[in-house]
Design a protein around this motif. Structure first.
Motif, PDB file in Angstrom:
ATOM      1  N   THR A  63       0.863  -1.193   0.000  1.00 43.97           N
ATOM      2  CA  THR A  63       0.000   0.000   0.000  1.00 43.97           C
ATOM      3  C   THR A  63       0.890   1.230   0.000  1.00 43.97           C
ATOM      4  O   THR A  63       1.968   1.210   0.609  1.00 43.97           O
ATOM      5  CB  THR A  63      -0.871   0.052   1.272  1.00 43.97           C
ATOM      6  OG1 THR A  63      -0.001  -0.108   2.399  1.00 43.97           O
ATOM      7  CG2 THR A  63      -1.912  -1.026   1.283  1.00 43.97           C
ATOM      8  N   ASN A  70       3.525   4.244  -0.944  1.00 37.91           N
ATOM      9  CA  ASN A  70       4.881   4.133  -1.485  1.00 37.91           C
ATOM     10  C   ASN A  70       5.844   3.682  -0.403  1.00 37.91           C
ATOM     11  O   ASN A  70       5.977   4.348   0.625  1.00 37.91           O
ATOM     12  CB  ASN A  70       5.344   5.485  -2.047  1.00 37.91           C
ATOM     13  CG  ASN A  70       4.605   5.812  -3.319  1.00 37.91           C
ATOM     14  OD1 ASN A  70       4.270   4.924  -4.121  1.00 37.91           O
ATOM     15  ND2 ASN A  70       4.300   7.090  -3.512  1.00 37.91           N
ATOM     16  N   GLN A  93      -8.774  -0.919  -0.885  1.00 44.19           N
ATOM     17  CA  GLN A  93      -7.743  -0.607  -1.878  1.00 44.19           C
ATOM     18  C   GLN A  93      -8.374  -0.659  -3.256  1.00 44.19           C
ATOM     19  O   GLN A  93      -9.130  -1.589  -3.547  1.00 44.19           O
ATOM     20  CB  GLN A  93      -6.592  -1.636  -1.843  1.00 44.19           C
ATOM     21  CG  GLN A  93      -5.949  -1.847  -0.495  1.00 44.19           C
ATOM     22  CD  GLN A  93      -5.267  -0.610   0.057  1.00 44.19           C
ATOM     23  OE1 GLN A  93      -4.728   0.207  -0.696  1.00 44.19           O
ATOM     24  NE2 GLN A  93      -5.300  -0.458   1.366  1.00 44.19           N
ATOM     25  N   GLU A  94      -8.041   0.295  -4.077  1.00 45.07           N
ATOM     26  CA  GLU A  94      -8.536   0.298  -5.449  1.00 45.07           C
ATOM     27  C   GLU A  94      -7.867  -0.900  -6.157  1.00 45.07           C
ATOM     28  O   GLU A  94      -6.636  -1.024  -6.134  1.00 45.07           O
ATOM     29  CB  GLU A  94      -8.125   1.638  -6.069  1.00 45.07           C
ATOM     30  CG  GLU A  94      -8.999   2.103  -7.218  1.00 45.07           C
ATOM     31  CD  GLU A  94      -8.642   1.374  -8.496  1.00 45.07           C
ATOM     32  OE1 GLU A  94      -9.531   0.766  -9.105  1.00 45.07           O
ATOM     33  OE2 GLU A  94      -7.457   1.409  -8.853  1.00 45.07           O
ATOM     34  N   SER A 123      -0.954  -3.344  -9.113  1.00 49.71           N
ATOM     35  CA  SER A 123       0.346  -2.814  -9.561  1.00 49.71           C
ATOM     36  C   SER A 123       1.301  -2.622  -8.384  1.00 49.71           C
ATOM     37  O   SER A 123       2.517  -2.794  -8.524  1.00 49.71           O
ATOM     38  CB  SER A 123       0.163  -1.543 -10.393  1.00 49.71           C
ATOM     39  OG  SER A 123       0.027  -0.437  -9.552  1.00 49.71           O
ATOM     40  N   LYS A 124       0.763  -2.332  -7.202  1.00 51.15           N
ATOM     41  CA  LYS A 124       1.635  -2.174  -6.019  1.00 51.15           C
ATOM     42  C   LYS A 124       2.263  -3.501  -5.597  1.00 51.15           C
ATOM     43  O   LYS A 124       3.378  -3.535  -5.071  1.00 51.15           O
ATOM     44  CB  LYS A 124       0.825  -1.595  -4.839  1.00 51.15           C
ATOM     45  CG  LYS A 124       0.530  -0.128  -4.972  1.00 51.15           C
ATOM     46  CD  LYS A 124       1.796   0.694  -4.759  1.00 51.15           C
ATOM     47  CE  LYS A 124       1.582   2.120  -5.183  1.00 51.15           C
ATOM     48  NZ  LYS A 124       2.838   2.867  -5.293  1.00 51.15           N
ATOM     49  N   GLU A 184      -4.869  -0.509  -8.644  1.00 46.02           N
ATOM     50  CA  GLU A 184      -3.740   0.085  -7.916  1.00 46.02           C
ATOM     51  C   GLU A 184      -3.064  -0.988  -7.042  1.00 46.02           C
ATOM     52  O   GLU A 184      -1.841  -1.100  -7.018  1.00 46.02           O
ATOM     53  CB  GLU A 184      -4.303   1.230  -7.043  1.00 46.02           C
ATOM     54  CG  GLU A 184      -3.384   1.778  -5.980  1.00 46.02           C
ATOM     55  CD  GLU A 184      -2.527   2.919  -6.484  1.00 46.02           C
ATOM     56  OE1 GLU A 184      -2.688   3.294  -7.667  1.00 46.02           O
ATOM     57  OE2 GLU A 184      -1.698   3.412  -5.698  1.00 46.02           O
TER      58      GLU A 184
END
Ligand code: TYM
Length: 329
Positions: free
Chosen positions: A12, A14, A50-51, A57-58, A54
């Motif tokens: 989640t 950065n 969480q989207e 990709s995280k 997104e």
């Protein structure tokens, strides 16, 4: 047989230098002394919404960053938590031996639930899933930052309780923390822990921040009203900058004093920024290489899952047997 090390990071926000200095750097250092498993804990991530695109990709970004930071995928396993179903399966069994009061006392649960309008049950169960991660592999060592200490205590309590109810099953995991860098504070507010979820562009340095952004953020960091470094009277902002430098450089306390005593804050910040940028450079370079090689990362995640799955299956089989659950014979 080598004993096992297990640790994880949530995919989640950065990932920042706090995560690196508190956890990853230590993983890299100790990985060859153990059978090592490092986990992208996506099931933990969804305890808050969480989207989906997104999150997907995280997960890939974080797996690539583990390897870029120095985790050797030939030796250590890099596992996505949700690819091993036994994490969730064991978590349920452990939930059933965990008193509610233990979970309600967790400081991270209290802090996170204060920020939510309605609290999902998963947020309360979060530390039980974390205990399952660790106990699933009978990990002897768990290298984490200081904020996970209470969760590790709870993990040991759950293991003890299980062992006393159903007989000796789990190894007691030990917490391993770096001596410097176990709690990196926010650059904008050194009274708060550096966090992935904090807002504000000057709060943290992300592992993928380019050098000019790193410099800008560190030059703006909060210090105090002294003009120069004084080790006796320095405030928490200066102490934080010095410990970031020390954790990256691995200088001794004596070297730190000799070099930085009396240094003006402008120069201190320049040197910290340089140390961070130079240390992250090779990680960013490897990250680029890893992510430009199609299929490389997926291959590692698949091989790692295949390597650890039998360990997880064996633990769940044993736990089911101890608890009297049904197993197909
Ligand atoms: P997470 O994703 O919040 O953080 C990952 C690791 O980074 C450390 N850390 C810090 N260290 C120093 N300074 C900081 N400001 C800082 N912020 C974070 C954390 O201590 C952690 O080691 N619950 C865990 C993930 C997890 C896990 C596990 C860890 C799930 N299952 C099993 C160990 C074993 C977490 O949220 O980490």
């Amino acid at each position: 047989m080598k004993s096992r090390v297990f640790s994880g990071v949530q995919p989640t926000g950065n990932i920042h230098i706090g995560n690196y200095l508190g956890a990853l750097k230590n993983w890299v250092k100790i990985q060859y002394d153990y059978e090592s498993i490092f986990c992208i804990v996506d099931l933990h991530a969804i305890t808050l919404y969480q989207e989906p695109a997104e999150l997907r990709s995280k997960i890939a970004e974080l797996a690539a960053l583990f390897i870029a930071a120095g985790i050797d995928p030939k030796h250590s396993s890099v596992v996505v938590q949700s690819s091993i179903a036994e994490h969730a399966e064991l978590a349920w069994m452990l939930t059933c031996v965990t008193p509610l009061g233990w979970l309600e006392r967790m400081t991270q649960f209290k802090a996170k639930s204060e920020t939510q309008e309605s609290i999902g049950d998963g947020l309360l169960q979060y530390p039980v899933l974390m205990a399952a991660d660790i106990l699933l592999y009978n990990a002897a060592i768990v290298p984490v930052g200081d904020d996970q200490a209470q969760h590790l205590e709870l993990c040991r309590d759950i293991a003890l309780r299980f062992n006393s109810l159903y007989g000796e099953t789990f190894v007691m995991p030990k917490t391993s923390m770096p001596t410097v860098g176990a709690r990196v504070m926010g650059l904008d507010d050194p009274t708060k822990k550096m966090s992935k979820s904090a807002q504000g562009s000057g709060h943290s340095v992300a592992l993928l921040d380019p050098p000019d952004v790193i410099r800008k953020k560190i030059m703006r960091a909060t210090t105090d009203s002294n003009p120069a470094v004084d080790f006796e009277t320095m405030g928490s902002g200066v102490e934080n900058l010095l410990s970031i430098f020390q954790a990256f450089s691995e200088w001794t306390p004596d070297q730190m004093r000799a070099h930085f005593s009396g240094m003006r804050y402008g120069d201190l910040k320049k040197q910290v920024a340089e140390m961070v940028a130079v240390s992250l450079g090779p990680i960013q370079q490897r990250y680029k290489e890893i992510t430009s090689e199609p299929g490389y990362l997926n291959g590692i995640l698949r091989e790692s899952a295949e390597r650890v799955r039998p360990m997880a299956q064996e633990t769940v089989r044993m736990v089911k047997q101890r608890m009297g659950l049904y197993t197909i014979s």
